[in-house]
Scaffold this active site. Structure first.
Site, PDB file in Angstrom:
ATOM      1  N   ARG A  42      -8.935   0.816   5.155  1.00  0.00           N
ATOM      2  CA  ARG A  42      -7.812   1.707   4.876  1.00  0.00           C
ATOM      3  C   ARG A  42      -8.004   2.596   3.644  1.00  0.00           C
ATOM      4  O   ARG A  42      -7.254   2.508   2.672  1.00  0.00           O
ATOM      5  CB  ARG A  42      -6.508   0.907   4.763  1.00  0.00           C
ATOM      6  CG  ARG A  42      -6.236   0.091   6.005  1.00  0.00           C
ATOM      7  CD  ARG A  42      -4.929  -0.621   5.945  1.00  0.00           C
ATOM      8  NE  ARG A  42      -3.800   0.247   6.233  1.00  0.00           N
ATOM      9  CZ  ARG A  42      -2.537  -0.158   6.203  1.00  0.00           C
ATOM     10  NH1 ARG A  42      -2.243  -1.404   5.878  1.00  0.00           N
ATOM     11  NH2 ARG A  42      -1.555   0.675   6.475  1.00  0.00           N
ATOM     12  N   CYS A  66      -7.131  -4.022   3.012  1.00  0.00           N
ATOM     13  CA  CYS A  66      -6.217  -5.122   3.317  1.00  0.00           C
ATOM     14  C   CYS A  66      -6.744  -5.850   4.547  1.00  0.00           C
ATOM     15  O   CYS A  66      -7.797  -5.493   5.077  1.00  0.00           O
ATOM     16  CB  CYS A  66      -4.783  -4.634   3.489  1.00  0.00           C
ATOM     17  SG  CYS A  66      -4.483  -3.789   5.019  1.00  0.00           S
ATOM     18  N   ASP A 103       0.820  -1.327  15.931  1.00  0.00           N
ATOM     19  CA  ASP A 103       1.740  -2.311  15.347  1.00  0.00           C
ATOM     20  C   ASP A 103       2.403  -3.201  16.408  1.00  0.00           C
ATOM     21  O   ASP A 103       3.169  -4.106  16.070  1.00  0.00           O
ATOM     22  CB  ASP A 103       2.835  -1.604  14.527  1.00  0.00           C
ATOM     23  CG  ASP A 103       2.302  -1.043  13.218  1.00  0.00           C
ATOM     24  OD1 ASP A 103       1.162  -1.367  12.843  1.00  0.00           O
ATOM     25  OD2 ASP A 103       3.035  -0.274  12.568  1.00  0.00           O
ATOM     26  N   ARG A 141       8.388  -9.218   5.024  1.00  0.00           N
ATOM     27  CA  ARG A 141       8.144  -7.837   4.595  1.00  0.00           C
ATOM     28  C   ARG A 141       8.737  -6.843   5.591  1.00  0.00           C
ATOM     29  O   ARG A 141       9.118  -5.741   5.207  1.00  0.00           O
ATOM     30  CB  ARG A 141       6.640  -7.573   4.503  1.00  0.00           C
ATOM     31  CG  ARG A 141       5.990  -8.333   3.386  1.00  0.00           C
ATOM     32  CD  ARG A 141       4.561  -7.927   3.242  1.00  0.00           C
ATOM     33  NE  ARG A 141       4.477  -6.500   2.933  1.00  0.00           N
ATOM     34  CZ  ARG A 141       3.362  -5.891   2.574  1.00  0.00           C
ATOM     35  NH1 ARG A 141       2.248  -6.575   2.478  1.00  0.00           N
ATOM     36  NH2 ARG A 141       3.355  -4.597   2.316  1.00  0.00           N
ATOM     37  N   ARG A 155       0.801  -1.218   0.000  1.00  0.00           N
ATOM     38  CA  ARG A 155       0.000   0.000   0.000  1.00  0.00           C
ATOM     39  C   ARG A 155       0.836   1.272   0.000  1.00  0.00           C
ATOM     40  O   ARG A 155       0.439   2.275  -0.575  1.00  0.00           O
ATOM     41  CB  ARG A 155      -0.865   0.082   1.258  1.00  0.00           C
ATOM     42  CG  ARG A 155      -1.674  -1.088   1.600  1.00  0.00           C
ATOM     43  CD  ARG A 155      -2.394  -0.829   2.892  1.00  0.00           C
ATOM     44  NE  ARG A 155      -2.978   0.504   2.901  1.00  0.00           N
ATOM     45  CZ  ARG A 155      -4.132   0.801   2.342  1.00  0.00           C
ATOM     46  NH1 ARG A 155      -4.832  -0.113   1.750  1.00  0.00           N
ATOM     47  NH2 ARG A 155      -4.586   2.032   2.381  1.00  0.00           N
TER      48      ARG A 155
HETATM   49  C1  EPZ Z   1       0.908   3.448   8.937  1.00  0.00           C
HETATM   50  O1  EPZ Z   1      -0.193   3.056   8.126  1.00  0.00           O
HETATM   51  C2  EPZ Z   1       1.821   2.238   9.045  1.00  0.00           C
HETATM   52  N1  EPZ Z   1       2.246   1.827   7.715  1.00  0.00           N
HETATM   53  C3  EPZ Z   1       1.083   1.094   9.725  1.00  0.00           C
HETATM   54  O2  EPZ Z   1       1.977  -0.003   9.885  1.00  0.00           O
HETATM   55  C4  EPZ Z   1       0.607   1.571  11.095  1.00  0.00           C
HETATM   56  O3  EPZ Z   1      -0.144   0.548  11.685  1.00  0.00           O
HETATM   57  C5  EPZ Z   1      -0.235   2.829  10.943  1.00  0.00           C
HETATM   58  O4  EPZ Z   1       0.501   3.843  10.237  1.00  0.00           O
HETATM   59  C6  EPZ Z   1      -0.675   3.422  12.265  1.00  0.00           C
HETATM   60  O5  EPZ Z   1       0.444   3.683  13.064  1.00  0.00           O
HETATM   61  C7  EPZ Z   1       3.247   2.440   7.121  1.00  0.00           C
HETATM   62  O6  EPZ Z   1       3.855   3.358   7.629  1.00  0.00           O
HETATM   63  C8  EPZ Z   1       3.651   1.918   5.789  1.00  0.00           C
HETATM   64  P1  EPZ Z   1      -2.957   5.716   9.089  1.00  0.00           P
HETATM   65  P2  EPZ Z   1      -1.147   4.152   7.528  1.00  0.00           P
HETATM   66  O7  EPZ Z   1      -3.162   6.505   7.854  1.00  0.00           O
HETATM   67  O8  EPZ Z   1      -0.375   5.356   7.211  1.00  0.00           O
HETATM   68  C9  EPZ Z   1      -7.747   5.591   8.443  1.00  0.00           C
HETATM   69  C10 EPZ Z   1       2.779  -2.197   9.550  1.00  0.00           C
HETATM   70  O9  EPZ Z   1       2.451  -3.331   9.970  1.00  0.00           O
HETATM   71  N2  EPZ Z   1      -7.534   6.418   7.235  1.00  0.00           N
HETATM   72  O10 EPZ Z   1      -2.389   6.411  10.277  1.00  0.00           O
HETATM   73  O11 EPZ Z   1      -1.937   3.504   6.454  1.00  0.00           O
HETATM   74  C11 EPZ Z   1      -7.145   4.201   8.330  1.00  0.00           C
HETATM   75  O12 EPZ Z   1      -8.025   3.326   7.646  1.00  0.00           O
HETATM   76  C12 EPZ Z   1       1.722  -1.197   9.121  1.00  0.00           C
HETATM   77  O13 EPZ Z   1       3.946  -1.834   9.413  1.00  0.00           O
HETATM   78  C13 EPZ Z   1      -8.647   6.897   6.566  1.00  0.00           C
HETATM   79  O14 EPZ Z   1      -9.805   6.640   6.919  1.00  0.00           O
HETATM   80  O15 EPZ Z   1      -2.097   4.416   8.774  1.00  0.00           O
HETATM   81  C14 EPZ Z   1      -6.920   3.841   9.773  1.00  0.00           C
HETATM   82  O16 EPZ Z   1      -8.113   3.361  10.333  1.00  0.00           O
HETATM   83  C15 EPZ Z   1       0.334  -1.753   9.236  1.00  0.00           C
HETATM   84  N3  EPZ Z   1      -8.436   7.687   5.455  1.00  0.00           N
HETATM   85  C16 EPZ Z   1      -6.540   5.179  10.427  1.00  0.00           C
HETATM   86  O17 EPZ Z   1      -7.012   6.176   9.520  1.00  0.00           O
HETATM   87  C17 EPZ Z   1      -7.182   8.013   5.021  1.00  0.00           C
HETATM   88  O18 EPZ Z   1      -7.070   8.738   3.997  1.00  0.00           O
HETATM   89  C18 EPZ Z   1      -5.060   5.404  10.646  1.00  0.00           C
HETATM   90  O19 EPZ Z   1      -4.349   5.059   9.466  1.00  0.00           O
HETATM   91  C19 EPZ Z   1      -6.080   7.540   5.731  1.00  0.00           C
HETATM   92  C20 EPZ Z   1      -6.278   6.737   6.838  1.00  0.00           C
END
Ligand code: EPZ
Length: 430
Positions: free
Chosen positions: A125, A120, A310, A402, A96
């Site tokens: 997400r 996913c 995480d 990964r 992603r």
């Molecule tokens: C990052 O994901 C990390 N991934 C994740 O790690 C981590 O769990 C997460 O941050 C939270 O700390 C990477 O850095 C590659 P978010 P990210 O945007 O950026 C919702 C791992 O195992 N949301 O902070 O995708 C989303 O669905 C991974 O290494 C929206 O609704 O997380 C979630 O419920 C897994 N709309 C919440 O916000 C958006 O446009 C927080 O997601 C964006 C997010």
């Protein structure tokens, strides 16, 4: 497909050096699209995800050269020009974070066509916040047939972005675009994760003007061009926390080096509450646990500096053997308890309702075949396997590869009985 076999019962004694952070490295790599000059990243983790992003970046015009430097693995990324602004579905679906090339492509060349990532295993997400922020910066965004078509022929313009809730990805993505926008961008309710600060530090070395990273309000004064830089990827706080929990689960004494304990303070507080002995030192921490049983504790995941989502699966593994009932609330992702049924296969007593899991500690776990569902869930099964009687075999190890560099080697060096079984593909049938 490879599997990991763990024979439980060995105490862990020794030292584990922590690698550079996956979730920082992949955003830093994307920053190389913003300049024609070389970006040299040191302390790079060598993982399936970084290799994968490297291949996508090469298609976009980035020259990627990996080497072994004085301080460990390095990657040199040079983008003389953007040769393609197209990131296809197959690549974005597999990882992603590939979606985050959209902002830099747009900022540097004024257009991009990038696949929407889709959901996913841990949740839907969506990327609505990313797209809204890019629109605020003046991008014209159209969605067709699963693709984002983005244009900013006359460049991006600074703007005011108030995130309705905290998103790590949207904060980073906006940063990666706004650094080359015309004028000032102010982001409020930004994520404060150390990886955001790391990205801002690297961008500033490249000539960007970013202030406030690590706090909810980030200001970016756009510049017309960025230069090359050398930047060391910060230590992986999730790998740090994972090995801290592995040591607590198996018992013994493990020193985690080349890392920072302050990045995982919320975890340390919970470990200490559960009865684990944790000592911080200049280059990391030491985790020690004697023979006694741990106490169940409650926790709720939250954006940084709260308890990291995480690390939730790994902490749940620890709680399976604690005395009493632990209540674990997941607030970041709606489907992040996929490890619970697998832990139950090892004998854990866990019930899940909505975003809350109740873990009633049992006296012992018993090895079994289990299935990895995502990166952090897989490693929670390895942690459980370290303390289970007999052999635990974790299938679908590609998830682990990964995000965990040389896991068997690092745990094995401390006395864990962990080995990789080369697969024949038979278990790939679902
Ligand atoms: C990052 O994901 C990390 N991934 C994740 O790690 C981590 O769990 C997460 O941050 C939270 O700390 C990477 O850095 C590659 P978010 P990210 O945007 O950026 C919702 C791992 O195992 N949301 O902070 O995708 C989303 O669905 C991974 O290494 C929206 O609704 O997380 C979630 O419920 C897994 N709309 C919440 O916000 C958006 O446009 C927080 O997601 C964006 C997010």
């Amino acid at each position: 497909m490879d599997r990991i076999a763990i024979t439980g019962g060995a105490r862990l004694e020794g030292e584990i050096p922590i690698s550079g952070a996956k979730n920082s490295a992949i955003k830093l790599m994307a920053a190389s699209l913003l300049t024609e000059e070389p970006l040299r990243l040191t302390n790079m983790p060598r993982l399936a995800d970084t290799r994968f992003l490297g291949r996508l970046l090469q298609r976009l015009g980035v020259e990627v050269a990996e080497s072994e430097g004085a301080d460990g693995p390095e990657t040199l990324l040079t983008t003389p020009e953007i040769v393609s602004g197209f990131a296809p579905y197959d690549l974005v679906r597999q990882m992603r974070a590939s979606f985050n090339v959209l902002g830099p492509l747009l900022a540097r060349s004024g257009q991009a066509k990038v696949s929407l990532p889709g959901g996913c295993t841990i949740g839907a997400r969506p990327v609505d916040l990313h797209l809204k922020a890019l629109e605020t910066l003046g991008a014209k965004i159209d969605l067709h047939e699963g693709y984002v078509y983005a244009q900013a022929p006359r460049g991006l313009k600074g703007g005011q972005i108030d995130f309705p809730f905290v998103s790590v990805g949207a904060t980073e993505h906006t940063l990666l675009a706004a650094v080359l926008a015309d004028g000032e961008t102010v982001m409020t309710n930004s994520a404060c994760e150390p990886e955001i600060t790391d990205l801002a530090d690297c961008l500033n070395k490249m000539g960007a003007k970013v202030t406030g990273a690590g706090t909810p309000t980030i200001r970016i004064e756009g510049v017309s061009r960025l230069s090359g830089a050398t930047h060391a990827v910060l230590p992986d706080r999730i790998e740090t926390g994972t090995y801290a929990l592995a040591a607590a689960m198996a018992g013994g004494e493990v020193r985690l080096t080349k890392t920072r304990s302050d990045f995982i303070q919320a975890l340390i507080d919970k470990m200490v509450e559960a009865g684990v002995d944790v000592t911080s030192h200049a280059d990391g921490l030491t985790v020690k646990r004697g023979g006694g049983r741990l106490k169940a504790v409650e926790l709720t995941t939250d954006p940084y500096p709260g308890f990291a989502t995480d690390l939730q699966a790994q902490f749940m593994a620890l709680m399976t053997l604690a005395e009493g009932e632990s209540v674990i609330r997941e607030t970041i992702f709606e489907n992040r308890f996929m490890h619970a049924p697998e832990l139950r296969r090892l004998g854990a007593d866990i019930s899940v309702q909505g975003g809350e899991a109740r873990v009633r500690g049992v006296a012992a776990l018993e090895g079994a075949q289990v299935m990895a569902t995502d990166l952090r869930a897989s490693v929670s099964l390895v942690i459980a396997g370290l303390a289970a009687r007999g052999e635990t075999v974790v299938n679908r190890v590609y998830h682990l590869d990964r995000g965990f560099e040389r896991l068997e080697e690092k745990l094995g060096a401390c006395g864990a009985q962990v080995r990789r079984l080369k697969g024949d593909g038979a278990e790939e049938v679902e």
